[in-house]
Design a protein around this motif. Sequence first.
Motif, PDB file in Angstrom:
ATOM      1  N   LEU A  48       0.818  -1.218   0.000  1.00 16.87           N
ATOM      2  CA  LEU A  48       0.000   0.000   0.000  1.00 16.87           C
ATOM      3  C   LEU A  48       0.850   1.266   0.000  1.00 16.87           C
ATOM      4  CD1 LEU A  48      -2.790   1.307   0.120  1.00 16.87           C
ATOM      5  CD2 LEU A  48      -2.684   1.149   2.610  1.00 16.87           C
ATOM      6  N   TYR A  49       1.872   1.303   0.832  1.00 14.20           N
ATOM      7  CA  TYR A  49       2.711   2.506   0.914  1.00 14.20           C
ATOM      8  C   TYR A  49       3.329   2.820  -0.446  1.00 14.20           C
ATOM      9  CZ  TYR A  49       6.520   5.654   2.218  1.00 14.20           C
ATOM     10  OH  TYR A  49       7.373   6.731   2.300  1.00 14.20           O
ATOM     11  N   THR A  50       3.889   1.802  -1.096  1.00 16.92           N
ATOM     12  CA  THR A  50       4.532   1.994  -2.397  1.00 16.92           C
ATOM     13  C   THR A  50       3.529   2.414  -3.459  1.00 16.92           C
ATOM     14  OG1 THR A  50       6.211   0.340  -1.860  1.00 16.92           O
ATOM     15  CG2 THR A  50       5.925   0.878  -4.179  1.00 16.92           C
ATOM     16  N   VAL A  51       2.357   1.791  -3.448  1.00 11.42           N
ATOM     17  CA  VAL A  51       1.325   2.119  -4.440  1.00 11.42           C
ATOM     18  C   VAL A  51       0.877   3.570  -4.299  1.00 11.42           C
ATOM     19  CG1 VAL A  51      -1.075   1.664  -5.111  1.00 11.42           C
ATOM     20  CG2 VAL A  51       0.516  -0.240  -4.808  1.00 11.42           C
ATOM     21  N   VAL A  52       0.635   4.002  -3.067  1.00 10.10           N
ATOM     22  CA  VAL A  52       0.215   5.385  -2.836  1.00 10.10           C
ATOM     23  C   VAL A  52       1.316   6.350  -3.278  1.00 10.10           C
ATOM     24  CG1 VAL A  52      -0.325   7.090  -1.056  1.00 10.10           C
ATOM     25  CG2 VAL A  52      -1.421   4.842  -0.997  1.00 10.10           C
ATOM     26  N   GLN A  53       2.546   6.033  -2.937  1.00 12.76           N
ATOM     27  CA  GLN A  53       3.669   6.876  -3.343  1.00 12.76           C
ATOM     28  C   GLN A  53       3.767   6.971  -4.863  1.00 12.76           C
ATOM     29  OE1 GLN A  53       4.432   8.572  -0.523  1.00 12.76           O
ATOM     30  NE2 GLN A  53       6.623   8.269  -0.794  1.00 12.76           N
ATOM     31  N   ASN A  54       3.617   5.835  -5.531  1.00 15.46           N
ATOM     32  CA  ASN A  54       3.704   5.828  -6.993  1.00 15.46           C
ATOM     33  C   ASN A  54       2.569   6.621  -7.636  1.00 15.46           C
ATOM     34  OD1 ASN A  54       6.011   4.285  -6.961  1.00 15.46           O
ATOM     35  ND2 ASN A  54       4.951   2.333  -7.270  1.00 15.46           N
ATOM     36  N   MET A  55       1.376   6.531  -7.047  1.00 18.31           N
ATOM     37  CA  MET A  55       0.248   7.279  -7.609  1.00 18.31           C
ATOM     38  C   MET A  55       0.451   8.776  -7.426  1.00 18.31           C
ATOM     39  SD  MET A  55      -3.278   5.165  -7.184  1.00 18.31           S
ATOM     40  CE  MET A  55      -3.239   5.015  -5.410  1.00 18.31           C
ATOM     41  N   ALA A  56       1.050   9.170  -6.316  1.00 19.35           N
ATOM     42  CA  ALA A  56       1.350  10.584  -6.113  1.00 19.35           C
ATOM     43  C   ALA A  56       2.424  11.038  -7.098  1.00 19.35           C
ATOM     44  CB  ALA A  56       1.818  10.813  -4.671  1.00 19.35           C
ATOM     45  N   LYS A  57       3.362  10.164  -7.372  1.00 19.09           N
ATOM     46  CA  LYS A  57       4.464  10.480  -8.277  1.00 19.09           C
ATOM     47  C   LYS A  57       3.961  10.726  -9.712  1.00 19.09           C
ATOM     48  CE  LYS A  57       8.086   8.155  -7.440  1.00 19.09           C
ATOM     49  NZ  LYS A  57       9.073   7.043  -7.334  1.00 19.09           N
ATOM     50  N   VAL A  58       2.961   9.937 -10.152  1.00 16.47           N
ATOM     51  CA  VAL A  58       2.452  10.092 -11.525  1.00 16.47           C
ATOM     52  C   VAL A  58       1.295  11.085 -11.613  1.00 16.47           C
ATOM     53  CG1 VAL A  58       3.211   7.779 -12.169  1.00 16.47           C
ATOM     54  CG2 VAL A  58       0.869   8.115 -11.350  1.00 16.47           C
ATOM     55  N   GLY A  59       0.899  11.653 -10.459  1.00 11.36           N
ATOM     56  CA  GLY A  59      -0.114  12.701 -10.486  1.00 11.36           C
ATOM     57  C   GLY A  59      -1.546  12.271 -10.272  1.00 11.36           C
ATOM     58  N   PHE A  60      -1.766  11.019  -9.824  1.00  8.11           N
ATOM     59  CA  PHE A  60      -3.131  10.563  -9.553  1.00  8.11           C
ATOM     60  C   PHE A  60      -3.604  10.986  -8.155  1.00  8.11           C
ATOM     61  CE2 PHE A  60      -2.327   6.762 -12.564  1.00  8.11           C
ATOM     62  CZ  PHE A  60      -2.543   7.577 -13.664  1.00  8.11           C
ATOM     63  N   LEU A  61      -2.652  11.202  -7.254  1.00  5.64           N
ATOM     64  CA  LEU A  61      -2.932  11.688  -5.906  1.00  5.64           C
ATOM     65  C   LEU A  61      -2.035  12.876  -5.635  1.00  5.64           C
ATOM     66  CD1 LEU A  61      -2.955   8.328  -3.849  1.00  5.64           C
ATOM     67  CD2 LEU A  61      -4.927   9.522  -4.827  1.00  5.64           C
ATOM     68  N   GLU A  62      -2.459  13.718  -4.677  1.00  6.23           N
ATOM     69  CA  GLU A  62      -1.616  14.836  -4.266  1.00  6.23           C
ATOM     70  C   GLU A  62      -1.719  15.017  -2.761  1.00  6.23           C
ATOM     71  OE1 GLU A  62      -2.926  18.286  -6.329  1.00  6.23           O
ATOM     72  OE2 GLU A  62      -4.875  18.396  -5.328  1.00  6.23           O
ATOM     73  N   VAL A  63      -0.648  15.491  -2.162  1.00  9.19           N
ATOM     74  CA  VAL A  63      -0.607  15.721  -0.717  1.00  9.19           C
ATOM     75  C   VAL A  63      -1.335  17.023  -0.397  1.00  9.19           C
ATOM     76  CG1 VAL A  63       0.885  16.128   1.269  1.00  9.19           C
ATOM     77  CG2 VAL A  63       1.562  14.473  -0.492  1.00  9.19           C
ATOM     78  N   VAL A  64      -2.224  16.972   0.595  1.00  2.00           N
ATOM     79  CA  VAL A  64      -2.962  18.182   0.973  1.00  2.00           C
ATOM     80  C   VAL A  64      -2.716  18.558   2.437  1.00  2.00           C
ATOM     81  CG1 VAL A  64      -4.752  17.922  -0.760  1.00  2.00           C
ATOM     82  CG2 VAL A  64      -5.030  16.794   1.466  1.00  2.00           C
ATOM     83  N   GLY A  65      -1.887  17.804   3.127  1.00  5.14           N
ATOM     84  CA  GLY A  65      -1.605  18.140   4.521  1.00  5.14           C
ATOM     85  C   GLY A  65      -1.115  16.929   5.274  1.00  5.14           C
ATOM     86  N   SER A  66      -1.077  17.045   6.591  1.00  2.87           N
ATOM     87  CA  SER A  66      -0.644  15.943   7.448  1.00  2.87           C
ATOM     88  C   SER A  66      -1.267  16.136   8.821  1.00  2.87           C
ATOM     89  CB  SER A  66       0.881  15.894   7.543  1.00  2.87           C
ATOM     90  OG  SER A  66       1.365  17.080   8.155  1.00  2.87           O
ATOM     91  N   GLU A  67      -1.233  15.057   9.597  1.00  2.00           N
ATOM     92  CA  GLU A  67      -1.754  15.144  10.966  1.00  2.00           C
ATOM     93  C   GLU A  67      -0.927  14.250  11.863  1.00  2.00           C
ATOM     94  OE1 GLU A  67      -5.243  11.743  11.163  1.00  2.00           O
ATOM     95  OE2 GLU A  67      -5.831  13.743  10.462  1.00  2.00           O
ATOM     96  N   ARG A  68      -0.929  14.555  13.153  1.00  2.55           N
ATOM     97  CA  ARG A  68      -0.195  13.754  14.121  1.00  2.55           C
ATOM     98  C   ARG A  68      -1.102  13.540  15.332  1.00  2.55           C
ATOM     99  NH1 ARG A  68       5.235  12.976  14.949  1.00  2.55           N
ATOM    100  NH2 ARG A  68       5.772  14.677  13.522  1.00  2.55           N
ATOM    101  N   ALA A  69      -1.215  12.273  15.758  1.00  5.51           N
ATOM    102  CA  ALA A  69      -2.024  11.952  16.934  1.00  5.51           C
ATOM    103  C   ALA A  69      -1.121  11.420  18.031  1.00  5.51           C
ATOM    104  CB  ALA A  69      -3.094  10.918  16.576  1.00  5.51           C
ATOM    105  N   GLY A  70      -0.932  12.208  19.079  1.00  2.00           N
ATOM    106  CA  GLY A  70      -0.094  11.789  20.188  1.00  2.00           C
ATOM    107  C   GLY A  70       1.335  11.518  19.753  1.00  2.00           C
ATOM    108  N   ALA A  71       1.832  10.340  20.156  1.00  2.41           N
ATOM    109  CA  ALA A  71       3.217   9.984  19.842  1.00  2.41           C
ATOM    110  C   ALA A  71       3.345   9.250  18.513  1.00  2.41           C
ATOM    111  CB  ALA A  71       3.782   9.108  20.964  1.00  2.41           C
TER     112      ALA A  71
END
Length: 214
Positions: A48-71
């Motif tokens: 899953l991690y690699t697939v998501v990264q690859n889709m972002a790389k080819v422009g099918f997904l884009e980063v819109v932010g991040s979140e952190r919960a506790g530690a």
Amino acid sequence: MKKRKVDNLLALAVLSVIVERPMHRYEIAQTLRDRGKDHDMAIKWGSLYTVVQNMAKVGFLEVVGSERAGARPERVIYRITDAGRAEMADWTRELLSTPEPEHHRFVAGLSILAVLPPAEVIELLGARIEALERTIGTVRRELGELAGALPRLFIVETEFGLAMLEAEAAWTRSLREELTEGTFPGLAQWRAWHERGALPSEVAELVERGMAEN
């Protein structure tokens, strides 16, 4: 079949859920599990991690932010792009319209059926039919429960799976009946091969060819 920039079917599964709203990878995975997508297609969760990264790389997904919960580590949030929507639609059209040969373990076994004596094949097919009937019963119950909770639009893949199981069980039952009743063509010769303890060379060649093709 069209060559895709990311050809793992997990990519299509990801697009099908992230189209609803932006998500991080953990939420994507949980949504896919909750909806039983791993029953509809071969999903390797470790990819899953690699697939998501690859889709972002080819422009099918884009980063819109991040979140952190506790530690916990920071979680990157992705959303689908217009290119991702177009890819999802095009891929779905292809899957629905274009038949594609699929390798089936049962077909591989059938292709080298002659290596076993008919009596043993009858026994093995009987075991397969019993297993199929148990699975069919389970899927029918699940389908009944889903039909009461979801519109049919979202359970047609389960209907198809049930139809395929029922068709396989019917065909296997028919083959076993031919062997049991002695109406299968060449059955006596097949049985004689094993009584002599050796397959004719031409039959052995066909078996080897069947193994190579499967």
